[in-house]
Design a protein around this motif. Structure first.
Motif, short mmCIF file in Angstrom:
data_model
loop_
_atom_site.label_atom_id
_atom_site.label_comp_id
_atom_site.label_asym_id
_atom_site.label_seq_id
_atom_site.Cartn_x
_atom_site.Cartn_y
_atom_site.Cartn_z
N HIS A 33 0.85 -1.19 0.00
CA HIS A 33 0.00 0.00 0.00
C HIS A 33 0.87 1.23 0.00
O HIS A 33 2.05 1.18 0.37
CB HIS A 33 -0.98 0.01 1.17
N ILE A 92 1.63 5.24 0.99
CA ILE A 92 1.39 6.17 2.10
C ILE A 92 1.84 7.55 1.68
O ILE A 92 2.96 7.73 1.18
CB ILE A 92 2.17 5.73 3.36
N ALA A 104 4.63 0.23 1.70
CA ALA A 104 4.81 -0.80 2.72
C ALA A 104 3.99 -2.02 2.35
O ALA A 104 2.96 -1.91 1.66
CB ALA A 104 4.38 -0.27 4.10
N HIS A 127 -4.89 1.11 8.61
CA HIS A 127 -4.27 1.41 9.89
C HIS A 127 -3.60 2.77 9.86
O HIS A 127 -3.46 3.38 8.80
CB HIS A 127 -3.25 0.32 10.24
N HIS A 136 -0.50 5.47 10.29
CA HIS A 136 0.94 5.54 10.04
C HIS A 136 1.54 6.68 10.85
O HIS A 136 0.83 7.59 11.27
CB HIS A 136 1.20 5.75 8.55
N CYS A 190 4.31 1.82 9.77
CA CYS A 190 2.96 1.27 9.83
C CYS A 190 2.65 0.90 11.27
O CYS A 190 3.42 0.16 11.88
CB CYS A 190 2.84 0.01 8.97
MN MN Z 1 0.87 0.80 6.43
#
Ligand code: MN
Ligand code: MN
Ligand code: ZN
Ligand code: ZN
Lengths: 139, 139
Positions: A66, A68, A78, A93, A95, A106
DNA sequence: TGACCTTTGCAATAGTGTTGCACCGGGTTG
DNA sequence: CAACCCGGTGCAACACTATTGCAAAGGTCA
């Protein structure tokens, strides 16, 4: 010849396990922080910038990683968990971006809650980053 | 001569109310979505790109506006509430980026919760964006 | 082997963010 | 008034990131 763990991990996401892809995946597995394209360029100086770029793009498209967006100006990447689909509100989630060392982490334990969006807004995924100082850089 | 609302708003943040700054602030007040530097360039074609850039930077530094990093690749800017300090976990809200019309909206009603960060991580501020389709673009 | 598809490398370009420097206008001071 | 100071603006240049086109390399299979 045995298939390595990372080769299997690529194939489980329907990604052809080429040499570059396997190396990049191995590298990302080792890292504690999310990686940028520039990081890959530095570490895999023998590979071309474009190849690394497209490798990350492939990882994204197949849900292996994914993206970020922090304040650093460059996207970070990540690895996703096994069955992650990166969809809101599950699989997302928080970061943490350290403005001192520029690392992005993460916090997979910190699931984001389901927000009560205005009518008709259709969420798909999300990007949640807290900026500050990481444990290493804390004064 | 009377001072305009926006001039007062600038001065309340200790920003010298120049012509460009007042115009940009007025423009931002009118917008329903967060603006990008490119938006300002398009709208204020008589002003220089750099001046607009520095205007936004000044707004950020004085807490008049906050910056949002969505998936569009360019930073967005939106005005802060009166006493906002943009600090975690207060004064932070969720944003919504529409991948169809590329607009980014502030959901100021949706405060972000306080996350239970790992030890020694010192949060300062944050960037929270949900991506999807906005009410206008919903199928 | 040769057609075919994927991956990679190289070059070029677009787009965004950023900085240096010179100029301008307003206010201050001698 | 003149010399000076200073913040704001404009212009040019640059750095860095992201992205695309195209051709070469490599692998697969009839
Ligand atoms: Mn992450
Ligand atoms: Mn906002
Ligand atoms: Zn740090
Ligand atoms: Zn929309």
């Amino acid at each position: 010849m045995e298939k390595s763990d990372s080769e299997q991990r690529l194939q489980s996401r329907s990604i052809q396990p080429t040499a570059v892809r396997t190396m990049v995946l191995d590298y990302m597995i080792e890292q504690k922080a999310a990686v940028s394209l520039a990081d890959l360029e530095d570490h895999f100086s023998r590979s071309d910038r474009t190849t690394l770029y497209r490798t990350l793009k492939t990882f994204l498209e197949h849900g292996l990683a994914h993206q970020i967006h922090d304040e650093s100006g460059s996207a970070k990447y990540a690895l996703c968990a096994e069955n992650c689909t990166c969809s809101y509100p599950d699989d997302l989630h928080v970061h943490f971006y350290c403005s001192s060392c520029q690392n992005t982490f993460c916090f997979t334990e910190l699931q984001i809650p389901s927000f009560n969006l205005p009518p008709k807004f259709q969420p798909d995924h999300g990007n949640f980053v807290i900026t500050g100082r990481c444990a290493n850089c804390a004064a």
